[in-house]
Design an enzyme around this catalytic site. Sequence first.
Site, short mmCIF file in Angstrom:
data_model
loop_
_atom_site.label_atom_id
_atom_site.label_comp_id
_atom_site.label_asym_id
_atom_site.label_seq_id
_atom_site.Cartn_x
_atom_site.Cartn_y
_atom_site.Cartn_z
N LYS A 22 0.68 -8.37 12.26
CA LYS A 22 0.61 -7.28 11.27
C LYS A 22 -0.82 -6.78 11.14
O LYS A 22 -1.07 -5.57 11.18
CB LYS A 22 1.10 -7.80 9.91
CG LYS A 22 0.77 -6.87 8.75
CD LYS A 22 1.23 -7.42 7.41
CE LYS A 22 0.22 -8.25 6.68
NZ LYS A 22 -0.84 -7.49 6.00
N ASN A 23 -1.75 -7.72 10.97
CA ASN A 23 -3.12 -7.32 10.66
C ASN A 23 -3.85 -6.71 11.86
O ASN A 23 -4.95 -6.19 11.72
CB ASN A 23 -3.93 -8.52 10.13
CG ASN A 23 -3.53 -8.83 8.69
OD1 ASN A 23 -2.76 -8.08 8.08
ND2 ASN A 23 -4.04 -9.93 8.16
N CYS A 121 -6.05 -5.79 -6.83
CA CYS A 121 -4.72 -6.16 -6.35
C CYS A 121 -4.46 -7.58 -6.76
O CYS A 121 -5.32 -8.24 -7.34
CB CYS A 121 -4.59 -5.98 -4.85
SG CYS A 121 -5.32 -7.31 -3.95
N ARG A 126 -11.37 -7.37 -4.78
CA ARG A 126 -11.47 -6.82 -3.43
C ARG A 126 -12.17 -5.45 -3.37
O ARG A 126 -11.55 -4.44 -3.08
CB ARG A 126 -10.10 -6.72 -2.79
CG ARG A 126 -9.43 -8.05 -2.67
CD ARG A 126 -8.06 -7.95 -2.07
NE ARG A 126 -8.05 -8.03 -0.62
CZ ARG A 126 -6.94 -8.02 0.11
NH1 ARG A 126 -5.78 -7.91 -0.45
NH2 ARG A 126 -7.02 -8.10 1.42
N ASP A 310 -5.11 -16.70 4.61
CA ASP A 310 -3.72 -16.27 4.69
C ASP A 310 -2.75 -17.43 4.97
O ASP A 310 -1.54 -17.22 5.02
CB ASP A 310 -3.55 -15.18 5.77
CG ASP A 310 -4.09 -13.83 5.30
OD1 ASP A 310 -4.43 -13.71 4.11
OD2 ASP A 310 -4.16 -12.90 6.13
N ARG A 402 7.04 -6.82 3.42
CA ARG A 402 5.85 -6.08 3.85
C ARG A 402 5.27 -6.65 5.14
O ARG A 402 4.70 -5.90 5.93
CB ARG A 402 4.76 -6.14 2.78
CG ARG A 402 5.03 -5.31 1.56
CD ARG A 402 3.84 -5.30 0.65
NE ARG A 402 2.64 -4.84 1.35
CZ ARG A 402 1.47 -4.64 0.77
NH1 ARG A 402 1.31 -4.86 -0.51
NH2 ARG A 402 0.43 -4.23 1.47
C1 UD1 Z 1 -8.06 -8.89 5.81
C2 UD1 Z 1 -6.59 -9.17 5.97
C3 UD1 Z 1 -6.10 -10.18 4.93
C4 UD1 Z 1 -6.96 -11.43 4.98
C5 UD1 Z 1 -8.44 -11.09 4.89
C6 UD1 Z 1 -9.35 -12.29 5.08
C7 UD1 Z 1 -5.69 -7.09 6.81
C8 UD1 Z 1 -4.83 -5.90 6.56
N1 UD1 Z 1 -5.85 -7.93 5.80
O1 UD1 Z 1 -8.23 -8.31 4.51
O2 UD1 Z 1 -4.74 -10.49 5.22
O3 UD1 Z 1 -6.61 -12.27 3.89
O4 UD1 Z 1 -8.79 -10.12 5.90
O5 UD1 Z 1 -9.10 -12.93 6.27
O6 UD1 Z 1 -6.19 -7.30 7.90
N2 UD1 Z 1 -15.27 -7.87 0.23
C9 UD1 Z 1 -16.25 -7.30 -0.51
N3 UD1 Z 1 -16.67 -6.04 -0.20
C10 UD1 Z 1 -16.11 -5.32 0.83
C11 UD1 Z 1 -15.10 -5.92 1.61
C12 UD1 Z 1 -14.69 -7.21 1.28
O7 UD1 Z 1 -16.77 -7.91 -1.45
O8 UD1 Z 1 -16.52 -4.18 1.06
C13 UD1 Z 1 -14.78 -9.22 -0.12
C14 UD1 Z 1 -13.34 -9.18 -0.61
O9 UD1 Z 1 -13.27 -8.87 -1.98
C15 UD1 Z 1 -12.85 -10.58 -0.31
C16 UD1 Z 1 -13.62 -10.94 0.96
O10 UD1 Z 1 -14.73 -10.04 1.03
O11 UD1 Z 1 -13.22 -11.45 -1.36
C17 UD1 Z 1 -12.79 -10.86 2.22
O12 UD1 Z 1 -12.35 -9.55 2.43
P1 UD1 Z 1 -12.10 -8.94 3.87
O13 UD1 Z 1 -12.50 -9.89 4.95
O14 UD1 Z 1 -12.68 -7.58 3.89
O15 UD1 Z 1 -10.52 -8.84 3.86
P2 UD1 Z 1 -9.61 -7.59 4.14
O16 UD1 Z 1 -10.09 -6.84 5.33
O17 UD1 Z 1 -9.38 -6.85 2.86
#
Ligand code: UD1
Length: 423
Positions: A22-23, A121, A126, A310, A402
């Site tokens: 999915k990701n 969320c 996030r 995850d 989802r």
């Molecule tokens: C992706 C995955 C999700 C997985 C996560 C971590 C998808 C669609 N989703 O989510 O399933 O759990 O990676 O492996 O691929 N953060 C910030 N600022 C930012 C971006 C992130 O502070 O601009 C923080 C987030 O709040 C969170 C952490 O970094 O605490 C990890 O986020 P991130 O690695 O970006 O996860 P996603 O890409 O949202």
Amino acid sequence: MDRFLIRGGRPLHGEIQIGGAKNSALKLLVAGLLTSDRVVLDNVPRIDDIGTMRLLLEQHGLTVEEVPGEGPYGQTLSVGGEITNTEAPYEIVSKMRASILVLGPLLARCGEARVSLPGGCAIGTRPVDLHLKGLEALGAEIRLEGGYIDARAPGGLVGARIVLPFASVGATENLLMASTLAVGRTEIVNAAREPEIADLVACLVAMGARIMDQGSGTLVIDGVPRLHGARHAVVSDRIECGTYACAVAIAGGDVRLLGGQIGHLGAVVRVLEEAGIEVAQEEGAIRVRRGGALAGVDVMTEPYPGFPTDMQAQFMALLSVADGASMMTETIFENRFMHVPELNRMGARINVHGASAIIRGVPALSGAQVMATDLRASFSLILAGLAASGETVLSRVYHLDRGYEAVERKLSGCGAVIERIRG
Ligand code: UD1
């Protein structure tokens, strides 16, 4: 709203086909914004998030069509066409956070984008600050107004050196896609190293991007004026694979997970083995077997190649019935223990202290009515239901739909008793 009825206590035997990730598939579809040619993707899972991404891309002007496929499973989608609208509306972005990934590609292709802020969320606040700071480093002007990100780069993006303070998966992907069309060289330091990033890199390279990825956490991108179409098969879903490995571990039995890639599951396999589960790579499949009792293990989530956040909820269910005490520490998301009260209602003994949870193993769980709160938490309750005595009824199954394809078919094909109650 659909529910699942599960009657626990049956070991699992047989084979389960693991789908495309999915990701990965979500980002590969977004990459279709980077060219007006068609990008054809095999092994795309049939899950609701893919439908949401199709809607988002279609309202940007692209067409997304199912075409005859070459992959062993899932569907084949062809994405392409001209961008006619650079706004990603609140209605779609608030439904699926991965929508934020269109920001970089739209900006790179059209010099402007307006994308709704995703907001909070279920599993934490996030923020998207790293996405925005990185795009600013590439020369974008960004304003936040009325709940929207307004981004402009009228003269195009320009390569830069970006050091991510945290290896965010989404920020890495957004900046990677944007920089393929920037002028000059971009370096993303402390980039995320998840297998889904390597999959995106492979597809972008097939589309004509110039990317050097040595797997060391630094991505070097030399921008090109345009990308072209390509055909790519989505990498196998390591989280789906790890989830079904947990199903065998908690229910007992012996199952082959077809298409699973053990190389992407290093930390997960280490914990399963410590807990007493046998895991072996066979030709085209991972074989998972449970012999005796489960042992408690301490686990901490970390960016790849560490233990994936995850998989945290699923292991909490497993460790609930392991001998002795275990500790689970969540370092990626600040509010990801929402499954704990539900597991405790089924007889688990889990106490949360800040970012850690102590799980005291119990001999057995008992079936109950429980409620899904997010995608992975939902599956942890199914796992608990597979091991519990009596009946478990899981409501709000839409969370599960989802991201997991055909859960009831895959599990009942191995002897589990699980049925979907519609309505
Ligand atoms: C992706 C995955 C999700 C997985 C996560 C971590 C998808 C669609 N989703 O989510 O399933 O759990 O990676 O492996 O691929 N953060 C910030 N600022 C930012 C971006 C992130 O502070 O601009 C923080 C987030 O709040 C969170 C952490 O970094 O605490 C990890 O986020 P991130 O690695 O970006 O996860 P996603 O890409 O949202």
